[in-house]
Design a protein around this motif. Sequence first.
Motif, PDB file in Angstrom:
ATOM      1  N   MET A   1       0.838  -1.195   0.000  1.00 30.96           N
ATOM      2  CA  MET A   1       0.000   0.000   0.000  1.00 30.96           C
ATOM      3  C   MET A   1       0.876   1.249   0.000  1.00 30.96           C
ATOM      4  O   MET A   1       1.684   1.447   0.894  1.00 30.96           O
ATOM      5  N   ARG A   2       0.691   2.074  -1.029  1.00 33.89           N
ATOM      6  CA  ARG A   2       1.529   3.287  -1.143  1.00 33.89           C
ATOM      7  C   ARG A   2       0.800   4.466  -0.483  1.00 33.89           C
ATOM      8  O   ARG A   2      -0.270   4.862  -0.924  1.00 33.89           O
ATOM      9  N   LEU A   3       1.411   5.011   0.572  1.00 34.07           N
ATOM     10  CA  LEU A   3       0.747   6.049   1.363  1.00 34.07           C
ATOM     11  C   LEU A   3       1.329   7.435   1.113  1.00 34.07           C
ATOM     12  O   LEU A   3       2.550   7.617   1.075  1.00 34.07           O
ATOM     13  N   LEU A   4       0.413   8.408   0.971  1.00 39.12           N
ATOM     14  CA  LEU A   4       0.806   9.816   0.853  1.00 39.12           C
ATOM     15  C   LEU A   4       0.490  10.504   2.182  1.00 39.12           C
ATOM     16  O   LEU A   4      -0.616  10.351   2.709  1.00 39.12           O
ATOM     17  N   GLU A  26       4.174   1.423   2.287  1.00 36.15           N
ATOM     18  CA  GLU A  26       5.315   2.204   1.819  1.00 36.15           C
ATOM     19  C   GLU A  26       4.972   3.688   1.899  1.00 36.15           C
ATOM     20  O   GLU A  26       3.942   4.110   1.364  1.00 36.15           O
ATOM     21  N   LEU A  27       5.823   4.450   2.586  1.00 31.14           N
ATOM     22  CA  LEU A  27       5.624   5.905   2.624  1.00 31.14           C
ATOM     23  C   LEU A  27       6.145   6.434   1.290  1.00 31.14           C
ATOM     24  O   LEU A  27       7.334   6.628   1.110  1.00 31.14           O
ATOM     25  N   ILE A  28       5.207   6.642   0.351  1.00 23.57           N
ATOM     26  CA  ILE A  28       5.629   6.913  -1.027  1.00 23.57           C
ATOM     27  C   ILE A  28       5.773   8.407  -1.322  1.00 23.57           C
ATOM     28  O   ILE A  28       6.558   8.809  -2.188  1.00 23.57           O
ATOM     29  N   GLY A  29       4.994   9.234  -0.625  1.00 25.05           N
ATOM     30  CA  GLY A  29       5.050  10.670  -0.935  1.00 25.05           C
ATOM     31  C   GLY A  29       4.662  11.522   0.245  1.00 25.05           C
ATOM     32  O   GLY A  29       3.983  11.071   1.174  1.00 25.05           O
ATOM     33  N   ALA A  30       5.098  12.795   0.221  1.00 22.87           N
ATOM     34  CA  ALA A  30       4.745  13.747   1.282  1.00 22.87           C
ATOM     35  C   ALA A  30       4.444  15.096   0.642  1.00 22.87           C
ATOM     36  O   ALA A  30       5.049  15.459  -0.371  1.00 22.87           O
ATOM     37  N   PRO A  48      10.417   9.082  -1.015  1.00 21.06           N
ATOM     38  CA  PRO A  48      11.043   9.451  -2.291  1.00 21.06           C
ATOM     39  C   PRO A  48      10.379  10.586  -3.080  1.00 21.06           C
ATOM     40  O   PRO A  48      11.045  11.210  -3.898  1.00 21.06           O
ATOM     41  N   ASN A  49       9.085  10.854  -2.858  1.00 21.49           N
ATOM     42  CA  ASN A  49       8.412  11.868  -3.677  1.00 21.49           C
ATOM     43  C   ASN A  49       7.880  12.995  -2.798  1.00 21.49           C
ATOM     44  O   ASN A  49       7.159  12.742  -1.839  1.00 21.49           O
ATOM     45  N   ARG A  50       8.229  14.249  -3.140  1.00 25.70           N
ATOM     46  CA  ARG A  50       7.816  15.409  -2.326  1.00 25.70           C
ATOM     47  C   ARG A  50       7.074  16.421  -3.176  1.00 25.70           C
ATOM     48  O   ARG A  50       7.437  16.639  -4.331  1.00 25.70           O
ATOM     49  N   PHE A  51       6.074  17.039  -2.581  1.00 24.52           N
ATOM     50  CA  PHE A  51       5.257  18.028  -3.299  1.00 24.52           C
ATOM     51  C   PHE A  51       4.971  19.224  -2.396  1.00 24.52           C
ATOM     52  O   PHE A  51       4.901  19.074  -1.177  1.00 24.52           O
ATOM     53  N   THR A  52       4.745  20.376  -3.025  1.00 26.98           N
ATOM     54  CA  THR A  52       4.378  21.552  -2.222  1.00 26.98           C
ATOM     55  C   THR A  52       2.901  21.908  -2.406  1.00 26.98           C
ATOM     56  O   THR A  52       2.448  22.926  -1.895  1.00 26.98           O
ATOM     57  N   SER A  53       2.165  21.052  -3.115  1.00 28.78           N
ATOM     58  CA  SER A  53       0.708  21.227  -3.139  1.00 28.78           C
ATOM     59  C   SER A  53       0.054  19.868  -3.376  1.00 28.78           C
ATOM     60  O   SER A  53       0.635  18.978  -4.012  1.00 28.78           O
ATOM     61  N   LEU A  54      -1.155  19.739  -2.845  1.00 29.72           N
ATOM     62  CA  LEU A  54      -1.891  18.479  -3.026  1.00 29.72           C
ATOM     63  C   LEU A  54      -2.248  18.296  -4.504  1.00 29.72           C
ATOM     64  O   LEU A  54      -2.269  17.168  -5.009  1.00 29.72           O
ATOM     65  N   GLU A  55      -2.523  19.400  -5.188  1.00 23.55           N
ATOM     66  CA  GLU A  55      -2.857  19.331  -6.623  1.00 23.55           C
ATOM     67  C   GLU A  55      -1.751  18.602  -7.386  1.00 23.55           C
ATOM     68  O   GLU A  55      -2.027  17.732  -8.207  1.00 23.55           O
ATOM     69  N   GLU A  56      -0.497  18.962  -7.073  1.00 20.73           N
ATOM     70  CA  GLU A  56       0.654  18.325  -7.733  1.00 20.73           C
ATOM     71  C   GLU A  56       0.664  16.821  -7.466  1.00 20.73           C
ATOM     72  O   GLU A  56       0.895  16.013  -8.362  1.00 20.73           O
ATOM     73  N   ALA A  57       0.434  16.458  -6.203  1.00 19.92           N
ATOM     74  CA  ALA A  57       0.458  15.040  -5.819  1.00 19.92           C
ATOM     75  C   ALA A  57      -0.669  14.277  -6.504  1.00 19.92           C
ATOM     76  O   ALA A  57      -0.497  13.134  -6.943  1.00 19.92           O
ATOM     77  N   ALA A  66      -4.250   8.055   1.695  1.00 19.25           N
ATOM     78  CA  ALA A  66      -3.627   9.269   2.219  1.00 19.25           C
ATOM     79  C   ALA A  66      -3.893   9.446   3.703  1.00 19.25           C
ATOM     80  O   ALA A  66      -4.951   9.072   4.209  1.00 19.25           O
ATOM     81  N   ALA A  67      -2.905  10.053   4.379  1.00 20.30           N
ATOM     82  CA  ALA A  67      -3.072  10.485   5.770  1.00 20.30           C
ATOM     83  C   ALA A  67      -3.068  12.008   5.738  1.00 20.30           C
ATOM     84  O   ALA A  67      -2.097  12.619   5.287  1.00 20.30           O
ATOM     85  N   ASN A  68      -4.166  12.608   6.200  1.00 20.92           N
ATOM     86  CA  ASN A  68      -4.278  14.067   6.166  1.00 20.92           C
ATOM     87  C   ASN A  68      -3.911  14.646   7.531  1.00 20.92           C
ATOM     88  O   ASN A  68      -4.674  14.535   8.483  1.00 20.92           O
TER      89      ASN A  68
END
Length: 352
Positions: A1-4, A26-30, A48-57, A66-68
């Motif tokens: 399970m890939r988690l954001l 797997e902690l796949i993105g933040a 491994p994957n980083r974003f500065t907006s949820l839209e991008e992710a 996702a964990a909010n």
Amino acid sequence: MRLLIIGTGWMAEQHATQFGGIEGVELIGAVDIDRARVDEFSERHGIPNRFTSLEEALAWNQFDAAANVTPDRMHHPTTLMLVAAGKPVLCEKPLAENYSRASEMADAAERKGIINMVNLTYRNVASLQKAREMVLAGVIGEIKHVEASYLQSWLVAKFWGDWRDDPKWLWRLSRSHGSNGVLGDVGIHILDFASYGAGLDIDHVFCRLKTFDKAPGNKIGEYELDANDSFTMALDFTNGALGVVHASRWATGHLNELRLRMYGDRGGIEVVHNLQGSALRVCAGGNIDSATWETLDAGSVPTNYQRFVDAIRTGVPPEPSFRHAAELQKVLDLALVAADKRTELMARADTQ
Ligand SMILES: NC(=O)c1ccc[n+]([C@@H]2O[C@H](COP(=O)([O-])OP(=O)(O)OC[C@H]3O[C@@H](n4cnc5c(N)ncnc54)[C@H](O)[C@@H]3O)[C@@H](O)[C@H]2O)c1
């Protein structure tokens, strides 16, 4: 399970540690609007994957759930975006700042049929789960009276630093910084602790809120200190039982403590949870006449994080759901109105 993970501040550390320890996750993105924070957090947790907006992710879309962990006011817009994209969400508490937004989130998640859960942390307390089990099994009979409190002392004690110069505490005291005070911050925790533990729904609420003077002009820098720091609440439960629930940031000697006492026509149960751990005591059966309390071992229970993952794997909706959190939010909204419109009765009789 890939988690954001969305929002990489203080509480996100818990999410990363807990989810990171679950096999197959797997902690796949933040995501964080603060670039430095998301980079530092991701480095620390090997994300491994980083974003500065949820839209991008969402445009990238390589995640399963996702964990909010954003601030309270951001839960509504960000969770709705995740739900629209069909992603299961574990959202931090409180689900939203008011009932209408919280129920809109519950409606959206239910319409979409996705796994949704709110992180009411104290569901992880084994003593609470065991107490509820015993209540539902009839060990203390029909509940008549419930007493619950959430006690903190950070306005008096410096265990977590001095609130006077720490934005982490100051925003919690200021309405214009998004705080609904101690009621908005921990009210949902203690209402859930009381009603879940007792297995009862809340029928009526009356509340008193207090914002004590705590600085010259009740202002420190940009922070207007106008958010409540103590509340007392009187409840009626749907079975007719009475409840007294209160919380304070002035409770000297208690760093972070939740207590629940439930009394039925055949016994009493007490749960105490604090930084040292938790305890469960019962007085029932042959112990009633001598008022002897027995301490029980509650064992351990799976965490919300584990149960969220299990729910995604099995497809069985987990608790506490968005709907449950929205219903508790309704009680909190009503408490604010009750406090605002209070009618006081004179206790002292006029003997003239
Ligand atoms: N369950 C619990 O016991 C518990 C305990 C503490 C906090 N919380 C909750 O967790 C949430 C976060 O609290 P915290 O103490 O970690 O706050 P925090 O301020 O430390 O972290 C929040 C982070 O979210 C980021 N953020 C803000 N808007 C964003 C957006 N639109 N998209 C992505 N990131 C965004 C901020 O930059 C910040 O890094 C709150 O809702 C709080 O009530 C729950």
